[in-house]
Design a protein around this motif. Structure first.
Motif, PDB file in Angstrom:
ATOM      1  N   UNK A 208      36.360  -6.541  -6.030  1.00 38.90           N
ATOM      2  CA  UNK A 208      37.993  -6.506  -6.144  1.00 38.90           C
ATOM      3  C   UNK A 208      38.359  -5.135  -6.016  1.00 38.90           C
ATOM      4  N   UNK A 209      39.379  -4.990  -5.692  1.00 31.84           N
ATOM      5  CA  UNK A 209      40.129  -3.513  -5.729  1.00 31.84           C
ATOM      6  C   UNK A 209      39.784  -2.815  -7.200  1.00 31.84           C
ATOM      7  N   UNK A 210      39.407  -1.408  -7.064  1.00 34.80           N
ATOM      8  CA  UNK A 210      39.074  -0.915  -8.304  1.00 34.80           C
ATOM      9  C   UNK A 210      40.440  -0.732  -9.011  1.00 34.80           C
ATOM     10  N   UNK A 211      39.960  -1.073 -10.562  1.00 34.08           N
ATOM     11  CA  UNK A 211      41.461  -0.536 -11.353  1.00 34.08           C
ATOM     12  C   UNK A 211      40.859   0.656 -12.226  1.00 34.08           C
ATOM     13  N   UNK A 212      41.784   1.255 -12.915  1.00 34.51           N
ATOM     14  CA  UNK A 212      41.508   2.444 -13.737  1.00 34.51           C
ATOM     15  C   UNK A 212      40.527   1.831 -14.967  1.00 34.51           C
ATOM     16  N   UNK A 213      39.657   2.823 -15.205  1.00 34.05           N
ATOM     17  CA  UNK A 213      38.587   2.434 -16.211  1.00 34.05           C
ATOM     18  C   UNK A 213      39.337   2.295 -17.642  1.00 34.05           C
ATOM     19  N   UNK A 214      38.884   1.498 -18.439  1.00 32.17           N
ATOM     20  CA  UNK A 214      39.683   1.301 -19.939  1.00 32.17           C
ATOM     21  C   UNK A 214      39.679   2.802 -20.513  1.00 32.17           C
ATOM     22  N   UNK A 215      40.828   3.166 -21.079  1.00 34.31           N
ATOM     23  CA  UNK A 215      41.207   4.372 -21.931  1.00 34.31           C
ATOM     24  C   UNK A 215      40.352   4.283 -23.303  1.00 34.31           C
ATOM     25  N   UNK A 216      40.421   5.105 -24.119  1.00 33.07           N
ATOM     26  CA  UNK A 216      39.636   4.957 -25.395  1.00 33.07           C
ATOM     27  C   UNK A 216      40.349   4.161 -26.264  1.00 33.07           C
ATOM     28  N   UNK A 217      41.544   3.816 -26.194  1.00 33.93           N
ATOM     29  CA  UNK A 217      42.280   2.674 -26.915  1.00 33.93           C
ATOM     30  C   UNK A 217      41.962   1.545 -26.883  1.00 33.93           C
ATOM     31  N   UNK A 218      41.243   1.193 -25.870  1.00 32.01           N
ATOM     32  CA  UNK A 218      40.828  -0.076 -25.388  1.00 32.01           C
ATOM     33  C   UNK A 218      39.253  -0.240 -25.764  1.00 32.01           C
ATOM     34  N   UNK A 219      38.528   0.687 -25.929  1.00 33.31           N
ATOM     35  CA  UNK A 219      37.226   0.755 -26.147  1.00 33.31           C
ATOM     36  C   UNK A 219      36.760  -0.453 -27.318  1.00 33.31           C
TER      37      UNK A 219
END
Length: 257
Positions: free
Chosen positions: A54-65
């Motif tokens: 798939x097309x790359x998406x932004x890696x999860x930020x710390x708020x989603x870890x």
């Protein structure tokens, strides 16, 4: 030929029948379990293929870890992230790849918000483990990394135990690496970098294995064939055990005149 009259199934035959029923049921259950595993494996392969291409998406930020507790929900997701590599905290993890024995180069990437994500930059041969032998690949500036999210390796039957004190690493255990390098809080995942060439040719990225063994169908067929053979063998043995017995004089050819 004279035979004794039968009044039912002999106890030995009953035992054989019961054992046949139990063993056949067990074999059928194993075959059915493999069929279910086959369905699960096909779904997994399809899911991985969709995520990895798939097309790359932004890696999860710390708020989603904190929500990344189940690797099945994020592994092999194609992501992008930017930052500066902390080469001084690099770790080399021993591996045997399709390129031979060598090391994965794991380097923390400090993003613009200050958060750290460990990047598996790729493979280097054993004689290039020392970063001083591949200085061209030690990128000093801000970089963009595209790769696949991976769950940490926390050990297993085929992984040797890490020895951080002696800088000997055999698994990509993110928590141990963070502790050994005093990194503080890092992402609970790491990212396998794609095959974008690095200066000097090393490390070699894009080595994520996307081929999964899928032998469940052959296993299922094997269990079902064994179940059928068990039924046939059980029927044959029970039939012979329950066959009418001949009189003694019939077996010896009758009494002499």
């Amino acid at each position: 030929m004279q035979t004794t009259a039968r009044r039912g199934i002999r106890p030995a035959a009953v035992v054989v029948i019961l054992m046949t029923v139990i063993l056949t049921g067990l074999l059928l259950a194993l075959g059915t379990w493999q069929v279910k595993r086959l369905s699960w494996k096909l779904d997994l392969i399809q899911q991985v293929e969709e995520r990895a291409h798939a097309a790359p998406v932004d890696a999860p930020p710390p708020s989603e870890w904190g929500s990344l507790t189940d690797p099945a929900t994020y592994e092999y997701r194609r992501v992008k992230l930017t930052g500066i590599f902390r080469h001084q905290d690099e770790v080399q993890v021993y591996t045997v790849s399709d390129l031979g024995p060598g090391y994965w180069v794991l380097t923390p990437l400090q993003r613009d918000d200050g958060s750290l994500v460990i990047i598996n930059r790729g493979f280097v041969p054993s004689d290039k483990r020392d970063p001083s032998t591949r200085l061209a690949g030690e990128l000093p500036a801000r970089v963009e990394v595209i790769g696949l999210m991976r769950a940490p390796e926390i050990g297993g039957l085929f992984l040797r135990t890490n020895d951080p004190a002696n800088n000997r690493w055999y698994s990509r255990n993110i928590a141990q690496i963070a502790e050994a390098k005093s990194l503080g809080t890092v992402a609970p995942f790491y990212v396998d970098a794609d095959a974008t060439p690095n200066p000097g040719g090393l490390p070699i990225g894009g080595k994520t294995m996307l081929v999964f063994p899928n032998n469940h169908l052959s296993y299922a067929i094997t269990w079902y064939i064994l179940a059928a053979m068990t039924v046939a063998a059980g029927w044959y043995v029970a039939r012979n055990l329950n066959a009418p017995k001949r009189h003694k004089d019939d077996r010896t050819g009758g009494s002499r005149q």
